[in-house]
Write a protein that holds these residues in place. Structure first.
Motif, PDB file in Angstrom:
ATOM      1  N   SER A  32      -1.666  -8.574 -41.502  1.00  0.00           N
ATOM      2  CA  SER A  32      -1.358  -9.471 -40.385  1.00  0.00           C
ATOM      3  C   SER A  32      -2.573 -10.283 -39.960  1.00  0.00           C
ATOM      4  O   SER A  32      -2.478 -11.489 -39.695  1.00  0.00           O
ATOM      5  CB  SER A  32      -0.808  -8.682 -39.193  1.00  0.00           C
ATOM      6  N   LEU A  36      -3.218 -14.461 -40.615  1.00  0.00           N
ATOM      7  CA  LEU A  36      -3.247 -15.229 -39.370  1.00  0.00           C
ATOM      8  C   LEU A  36      -4.207 -16.412 -39.471  1.00  0.00           C
ATOM      9  O   LEU A  36      -3.912 -17.505 -38.976  1.00  0.00           O
ATOM     10  CB  LEU A  36      -3.656 -14.320 -38.204  1.00  0.00           C
ATOM     11  N   THR A 144      -7.351  -7.306 -28.908  1.00  0.00           N
ATOM     12  CA  THR A 144      -6.399  -7.884 -29.863  1.00  0.00           C
ATOM     13  C   THR A 144      -5.225  -6.949 -30.079  1.00  0.00           C
ATOM     14  O   THR A 144      -4.067  -7.379 -30.148  1.00  0.00           O
ATOM     15  CB  THR A 144      -7.095  -8.155 -31.211  1.00  0.00           C
ATOM     16  N   ASN A 148      -1.385  -7.822 -29.207  1.00  0.00           N
ATOM     17  CA  ASN A 148      -0.311  -7.740 -30.195  1.00  0.00           C
ATOM     18  C   ASN A 148       0.842  -6.885 -29.693  1.00  0.00           C
ATOM     19  O   ASN A 148       2.009  -7.132 -30.016  1.00  0.00           O
ATOM     20  CB  ASN A 148      -0.838  -7.169 -31.511  1.00  0.00           C
ATOM     21  N   THR A 156       1.093 -16.422 -24.461  1.00  0.00           N
ATOM     22  CA  THR A 156       2.067 -15.918 -25.434  1.00  0.00           C
ATOM     23  C   THR A 156       3.055 -14.970 -24.780  1.00  0.00           C
ATOM     24  O   THR A 156       4.263 -15.047 -25.002  1.00  0.00           O
ATOM     25  CB  THR A 156       1.349 -15.209 -26.595  1.00  0.00           C
ATOM     26  N   GLN A 333       5.658 -10.084 -43.473  1.00  0.00           N
ATOM     27  CA  GLN A 333       5.388 -10.859 -42.271  1.00  0.00           C
ATOM     28  C   GLN A 333       6.456 -10.664 -41.192  1.00  0.00           C
ATOM     29  O   GLN A 333       6.259 -11.102 -40.049  1.00  0.00           O
ATOM     30  CB  GLN A 333       5.263 -12.340 -42.622  1.00  0.00           C
ATOM     31  N   SER A 337       4.705  -7.755 -34.128  1.00  0.00           N
ATOM     32  CA  SER A 337       3.337  -7.527 -33.644  1.00  0.00           C
ATOM     33  C   SER A 337       3.146  -6.208 -32.901  1.00  0.00           C
ATOM     34  O   SER A 337       2.079  -5.605 -33.003  1.00  0.00           O
ATOM     35  CB  SER A 337       2.899  -8.703 -32.758  1.00  0.00           C
ATOM     36  N   GLY A 341       0.207  -3.686 -33.465  1.00  0.00           N
ATOM     37  CA  GLY A 341      -0.587  -3.392 -32.280  1.00  0.00           C
ATOM     38  C   GLY A 341      -0.746  -1.902 -32.067  1.00  0.00           C
ATOM     39  O   GLY A 341      -1.832  -1.417 -31.723  1.00  0.00           O
TER      40      GLY A 341
END
Length: 424
Positions: A32, A36, A144, A148, A156, A333, A337, A341
């Motif tokens: 991932s 990115l 991060t 995620n 986001t 993909q 997330s 995460g």
């Protein structure tokens, strides 16, 4: 007395039946983050997967199979590359020229280190500085992982999504308790198991979108580009080299702690940096992004106690295959997330804990004022958000902390040589 989980050493071969899932586990860990970077640059991720895999195999070859590391896409070049892309007279090919020069700088620095040795590391980065720097590698990435997972409100994620939190918690708990409850080979692939269970939970909560898989072709050819060498673009890219070199040294130190061998001396920092440099040069020549050793894969090794370069090499081969299999790449993909995460939450924490372990293993004496001051300043510099701007590159976090730690350590060394210190 309870028997400790078996350690698979760096050069130990693994049976194919176990090597395949272990390699896939590393592929998932890096995927991932590595795709990115090209996505942000607006280029096809397939070329990055291809060159990351090739670069990793070159790295293993250059380091004589003694340094287990996966080379993924570097985030250090995001800001300068965005600046080049924003210039209507330039484009991504101009950034590629800078990437090639950056890789050559890595090779040059590797040659210098080969000539002067690594004794300077003990002077400029004593354990009281290196421990916090290693810890910062994980602590800096922790935000991060939380982002995620949807645990941080920003542009986001404007609100907390209960489904994201549930999937994150399921993935993380499986990863944590897998370390305690899983036995034998299951313990070695606990990260892969947590990803699979997290993915199943994502399906149950309706978080998986298969539209990209149906649209992807079965086979795809990576898009190659050639670099354009422009002085202005190169000068914008070059300062980021300092970030990657600092990161590289930190990663080699933390990997040494994990595998129980001094990789700075054998195979040598010059070899590992040379491998990264060659990889970055090739990436720039064929249209990919600069590479760097990946903290995600270091975390996987710390958790699973599987250090085999054969497993890392297998992950590199899988990355190369994914570059040509469009549907397989698209399927990976689709992993939401919060799953990554949840896994990263533990992986990055393991890296931070390795920094604390270094302080314990080196028996750092905090009754000495210099050690206490050195660790304190490094930690605060890395976590405070302080930065120094050099052109279009911002030095902050672990990179700035490394520079400050090195300068302060050098001052202490001069004070000692002058006989002025009060703790001799």
């Amino acid at each position: 007395m309870k028997e400790q989980r078996k350690i698979i050493q760096v050069r130990e071969r693994v049976p194919l039946s176990k090597g395949i899932p272990l390699s896939i586990q590393h592929t998932f860990a890096m995927f991932s983050a590595s795709v990115l970077v090209p996505w942000l640059f607006g280029i096809n991720p397939a070329i990055v997967l291809l060159m990351n895999g090739i670069g990793t195999l070159i790295f293993i070859l250059v380091t004589k199979g003694k340094s287990p590391a996966y080379l993924g896409s570097s985030f250090a070049f995001l800001s300068p590359t965005f600046l080049i892309l924003a210039n209507p007279n330039m484009g991504f090919r101009y950034a590629l020229g800078g990437f090639v020069v950056t890789g050559l700088i890595f090779c040059l620095v590797a040659g210098i280190i080969k000539f002067v040795g690594t004794g300077w590391i003990d002077i400029l980065l004593p354990p009281a500085a290196m421990g916090p720097i290693v810890a910062l590698i994980g602590l800096e990435l922790s935000g991060t992982a939380a982002n995620n997972a949807g645990l941080i409100l920003n542009d986001t994620y404007t609100s907390i999504n209960p489904r994201f939190v549930a999937v994150f918690a399921i993935t993380l708990l499986v990863a944590i308790f897998g370390q305690v409850l899983f036995k034998g080979f299951m313990a070695a692939i606990s990260i892969l198991i947590s990803i699979i269970i997290g993915y199943v939970a994502s399906l149950a909560f309706g978080l998986v979108d298969f539209s990209a898989v149906s649209e992807a072709s079965v086979f795809a050819m990576p898009h190659f580009q050639t670099p354009v060498f422009n002085f202005s673009a190169i000068m914008i890219i070059i300062p980021a080299s300092l970030v990657v070199i600092s990161e590289h040294i930190g990663h080699q130190v933390v990997t040494s702690e994990i595998v129980g061998a001094d990789l700075i001396k054998d195979p040598g920092l010059h070899r590992s940096l040379l491998g990264d440099g060659i990889s970055t040069v090739l990436s720039g020549l064929f249209g990919s992004v600069p590479t760097t050793t990946y903290g995600e894969n270091i975390g996987v090794m710390a958790i699973t106690r599987v250090y085999s370069v054969w497993v890392i090499g297998g992950a590199a081969v899988f990355s190369i295959l994914l570059a040509f299999i469009g549907k397989a790449s698209a399927l990976i993909q689709t992993i939401p997330s919060p799953v990554m995460g949840g896994v990263s939450f533990l992986l990055y924490g393991m890296i931070a804990a390795s920094g604390l372990r270094l302080l314990v293993d080196k028996k750092v004496d905090y009754s000495r004022g210099r050690n206490l001051a050195l660790s304190a300043v490094v930690f605060v510099t890395g976590l405070s958000g302080a930065f120094i701007q050099i052109g279009e590159v911002r030095l902050t976090g672990m990179c700035l902390a490394t520079i400050v730690g090195m300068l302060l350590s050098l001052v202490f060394y001069v004070i000692d040589k002058a006989g002025l210190s009060n703790d001799q």
